[in-house]
Write a protein that holds these residues in place. Structure first.
Motif, PDB file in Angstrom:
ATOM      1  N   HIS A 141       0.843  -1.192   0.000  1.00 57.93           N
ATOM      2  CA  HIS A 141       0.000   0.000   0.000  1.00 57.93           C
ATOM      3  C   HIS A 141       0.882   1.247   0.000  1.00 57.93           C
ATOM      4  O   HIS A 141       2.073   1.183   0.316  1.00 57.93           O
ATOM      5  N   GLY A 142       0.289   2.382  -0.342  1.00 56.72           N
ATOM      6  CA  GLY A 142       0.978   3.657  -0.243  1.00 56.72           C
ATOM      7  C   GLY A 142       2.264   3.721  -1.037  1.00 56.72           C
ATOM      8  O   GLY A 142       2.342   3.278  -2.183  1.00 56.72           O
ATOM      9  N   ASN A 143       3.307   4.284  -0.416  1.00 60.80           N
ATOM     10  CA  ASN A 143       4.584   4.473  -1.101  1.00 60.80           C
ATOM     11  C   ASN A 143       5.225   3.160  -1.524  1.00 60.80           C
ATOM     12  O   ASN A 143       5.885   3.090  -2.562  1.00 60.80           O
ATOM     13  N   GLN A 144       5.049   2.119  -0.713  1.00 59.03           N
ATOM     14  CA  GLN A 144       5.626   0.826  -1.084  1.00 59.03           C
ATOM     15  C   GLN A 144       5.020   0.315  -2.382  1.00 59.03           C
ATOM     16  O   GLN A 144       5.728  -0.199  -3.251  1.00 59.03           O
ATOM     17  N   LEU A 145       3.714   0.469  -2.523  1.00 57.75           N
ATOM     18  CA  LEU A 145       3.041   0.030  -3.741  1.00 57.75           C
ATOM     19  C   LEU A 145       3.500   0.870  -4.935  1.00 57.75           C
ATOM     20  O   LEU A 145       3.751   0.338  -6.017  1.00 57.75           O
ATOM     21  N   LEU A 146       3.610   2.176  -4.736  1.00 55.17           N
ATOM     22  CA  LEU A 146       4.054   3.050  -5.820  1.00 55.17           C
ATOM     23  C   LEU A 146       5.472   2.700  -6.261  1.00 55.17           C
ATOM     24  O   LEU A 146       5.748   2.589  -7.461  1.00 55.17           O
ATOM     25  N   HIS A 147       6.370   2.506  -5.314  1.00 56.42           N
ATOM     26  CA  HIS A 147       7.750   2.167  -5.656  1.00 56.42           C
ATOM     27  C   HIS A 147       7.826   0.824  -6.392  1.00 56.42           C
ATOM     28  O   HIS A 147       8.590   0.663  -7.347  1.00 56.42           O
ATOM     29  N   ALA A 148       7.037  -0.127  -5.939  1.00 56.12           N
ATOM     30  CA  ALA A 148       7.011  -1.428  -6.613  1.00 56.12           C
ATOM     31  C   ALA A 148       6.484  -1.287  -8.032  1.00 56.12           C
ATOM     32  O   ALA A 148       6.961  -1.966  -8.958  1.00 56.12           O
ATOM     33  N   THR A 149       5.515  -0.403  -8.226  1.00 60.79           N
ATOM     34  CA  THR A 149       4.964  -0.172  -9.560  1.00 60.79           C
ATOM     35  C   THR A 149       6.011   0.435 -10.477  1.00 60.79           C
ATOM     36  O   THR A 149       6.124   0.054 -11.652  1.00 60.79           O
ATOM     37  N   VAL A 150       6.773   1.385  -9.954  1.00 64.10           N
ATOM     38  CA  VAL A 150       7.855   2.002 -10.732  1.00 64.10           C
ATOM     39  C   VAL A 150       8.847   0.935 -11.193  1.00 64.10           C
ATOM     40  O   VAL A 150       9.226   0.877 -12.360  1.00 64.10           O
ATOM     41  N   GLU A 151       9.257   0.072 -10.275  1.00 62.82           N
ATOM     42  CA  GLU A 151      10.204  -0.996 -10.601  1.00 62.82           C
ATOM     43  C   GLU A 151       9.624  -1.976 -11.616  1.00 62.82           C
ATOM     44  O   GLU A 151      10.279  -2.359 -12.589  1.00 62.82           O
TER      45      GLU A 151
ATOM     46  N   GLY B 112      21.200  -2.025  -2.469  1.00 61.47           N
ATOM     47  CA  GLY B 112      20.140  -1.086  -2.176  1.00 61.47           C
ATOM     48  C   GLY B 112      18.768  -1.676  -1.972  1.00 61.47           C
ATOM     49  O   GLY B 112      18.188  -1.548  -0.911  1.00 61.47           O
ATOM     50  N   LEU B 113      18.233  -2.377  -2.949  1.00 62.17           N
ATOM     51  CA  LEU B 113      16.845  -2.786  -2.906  1.00 62.17           C
ATOM     52  C   LEU B 113      16.690  -4.258  -2.575  1.00 62.17           C
ATOM     53  O   LEU B 113      17.571  -5.068  -2.817  1.00 62.17           O
ATOM     54  N   ALA B 114      15.550  -4.596  -2.022  1.00 66.36           N
ATOM     55  CA  ALA B 114      15.275  -5.970  -1.610  1.00 66.36           C
ATOM     56  C   ALA B 114      15.125  -6.882  -2.815  1.00 66.36           C
ATOM     57  O   ALA B 114      14.791  -6.445  -3.916  1.00 66.36           O
ATOM     58  N   PRO B 115      15.408  -8.185  -2.663  1.00 61.58           N
ATOM     59  CA  PRO B 115      15.311  -9.117  -3.786  1.00 61.58           C
ATOM     60  C   PRO B 115      13.886  -9.282  -4.280  1.00 61.58           C
ATOM     61  O   PRO B 115      12.932  -9.127  -3.534  1.00 61.58           O
ATOM     62  N   LEU B 116      13.776  -9.603  -5.563  1.00 61.44           N
ATOM     63  CA  LEU B 116      12.489  -9.912  -6.148  1.00 61.44           C
ATOM     64  C   LEU B 116      12.261 -11.409  -6.075  1.00 61.44           C
ATOM     65  O   LEU B 116      13.188 -12.186  -5.881  1.00 61.44           O
ATOM     66  N   ASP B 117      11.018 -11.819  -6.262  1.00 54.32           N
ATOM     67  CA  ASP B 117      10.726 -13.241  -6.186  1.00 54.32           C
ATOM     68  C   ASP B 117      11.196 -13.934  -7.473  1.00 54.32           C
ATOM     69  O   ASP B 117      11.674 -13.277  -8.390  1.00 54.32           O
ATOM     70  N   PRO B 118      11.098 -15.272  -7.570  1.00 52.68           N
ATOM     71  CA  PRO B 118      11.708 -16.003  -8.681  1.00 52.68           C
ATOM     72  C   PRO B 118      11.332 -15.550 -10.077  1.00 52.68           C
ATOM     73  O   PRO B 118      12.107 -15.708 -11.006  1.00 52.68           O
ATOM     74  N   ASP B 119      10.118 -14.996 -10.267  1.00 51.86           N
ATOM     75  CA  ASP B 119       9.788 -14.553 -11.628  1.00 51.86           C
ATOM     76  C   ASP B 119      10.055 -13.063 -11.805  1.00 51.86           C
ATOM     77  O   ASP B 119       9.502 -12.403 -12.666  1.00 51.86           O
ATOM     78  N   HIS B 120      10.948 -12.544 -10.959  1.00 55.41           N
ATOM     79  CA  HIS B 120      11.435 -11.175 -11.074  1.00 55.41           C
ATOM     80  C   HIS B 120      10.344 -10.151 -10.790  1.00 55.41           C
ATOM     81  O   HIS B 120      10.326  -9.088 -11.394  1.00 55.41           O
ATOM     82  N   ARG B 121       9.483 -10.436  -9.853  1.00 54.42           N
ATOM     83  CA  ARG B 121       8.471  -9.462  -9.437  1.00 54.42           C
ATOM     84  C   ARG B 121       8.825  -8.946  -8.061  1.00 54.42           C
ATOM     85  O   ARG B 121       9.058  -9.732  -7.134  1.00 54.42           O
ATOM     86  N   ALA B 122       8.863  -7.625  -7.910  1.00 56.00           N
ATOM     87  CA  ALA B 122       9.239  -7.060  -6.615  1.00 56.00           C
ATOM     88  C   ALA B 122       8.177  -7.362  -5.560  1.00 56.00           C
ATOM     89  O   ALA B 122       7.011  -7.090  -5.763  1.00 56.00           O
ATOM     90  N   THR B 123       8.595  -7.921  -4.442  1.00 55.04           N
ATOM     91  CA  THR B 123       7.661  -8.218  -3.370  1.00 55.04           C
ATOM     92  C   THR B 123       7.883  -7.311  -2.164  1.00 55.04           C
ATOM     93  O   THR B 123       7.075  -7.247  -1.282  1.00 55.04           O
TER      94      THR B 123
END
Length: 222
Positions: free
Chosen positions: A140-150, A207-218
């Motif tokens: 939600h919020g900024n976390q969701l926005l940042h994930a969308t950008v990535e 810098g950023l946290a790892p993404l899950d196996p199909d390269h989606r930021a979690t």
């Protein structure tokens, strides 16, 4: 406008004169090695961020740093084709950025009220919108926005690969594709590493946290 005119005067009397030999050489043509695709956002200055000068970057900008699939044709396709076939760039960077208004509108379509052309343009980010709805309901919020950008950067890289000139150059090893995210408030730039499945600082600091196996930021920390 007066500020712009004063800036031109300063450029002509100070900057241009001190780099006149460079500009005289550039008059004969350009040989940039990198195509830099980024957002139209006024806070993003590719040459400032990368400390490059005239002739070093071929820059394409639009709302949301989107790459329409090849079949859509248009100005972006022409720019990409010219950069790859005509200028023979060695690298293409798609650079998203923090607090992107286009990605905010993707998450909240009400922001597009009265902006039909912008709404139509953002249709090229429908894959991003779909993935966010399917896989990121816990953010939600900024976390969701940042994930969308990535996520959008990764989806636009996929669209980029539909362009024949890009696919051909990548297959022969003559071209490399990169996904970046620029953090406005800190000046940091993060690049996606497909082997590690995460975004990391281009300067070497994790810098950023790892993404899950199909390269989606979690999770996201930009």
């Amino acid at each position: 406008m007066q500020k712009l005119v004063q800036g031109i005067h300063q450029f002509q009397t100070q900057v241009f004169r001190s780099h006149q030999a460079l500009f005289e050489e550039l008059e004969h043509g350009q040989r940039p090695e990198t195509l830099f695709v980024t957002c139209s956002d006024s806070r993003i200055n590719p040459n400032l961020i990368t400390q490059t000068g005239p002739g070093e970057l071929f820059i394409l900008r639009n709302v949301g740093n989107l790459i329409p699939p090849y079949e859509s044709m248009g100005g972006m396709a022409a720019g990409i084709e010219f950069a790859v076939e005509g200028l023979q760039v060695r690298d293409i960077i798609i650079c998203g950025h923090s607090n992107c208004g286009a990605m905010q509108a993707l998450l909240d379509p009400a922001k597009l009220e009265g902006l039909p052309a912008t709404r139509a343009w953002l249709s090229h980010a429908r894959k991003t919108e779909r993935v966010m709805g399917e896989s990121y309901g816990h953010l939600h919020g900024n976390q969701l926005l940042h994930a969308t950008v990535e996520e959008n950067v990764l989806e636009q890289l996929e669209n980029l690969r539909t362009h024949p000139s890009v696919a051909k150059a990548v297959s022969t090893g003559m071209l490399h594709l990169h996904g970046w995210v620029y953090k406005i408030e800190t000046g940091e730039v993060f690049a996606f590493d497909p082997d590690r499945g995460q975004y990391t600082s281009v300067t070497g600091t994790e810098g950023l946290a790892p993404l899950d196996p199909d390269h989606r930021a979690t999770d996201l920390s930009i």
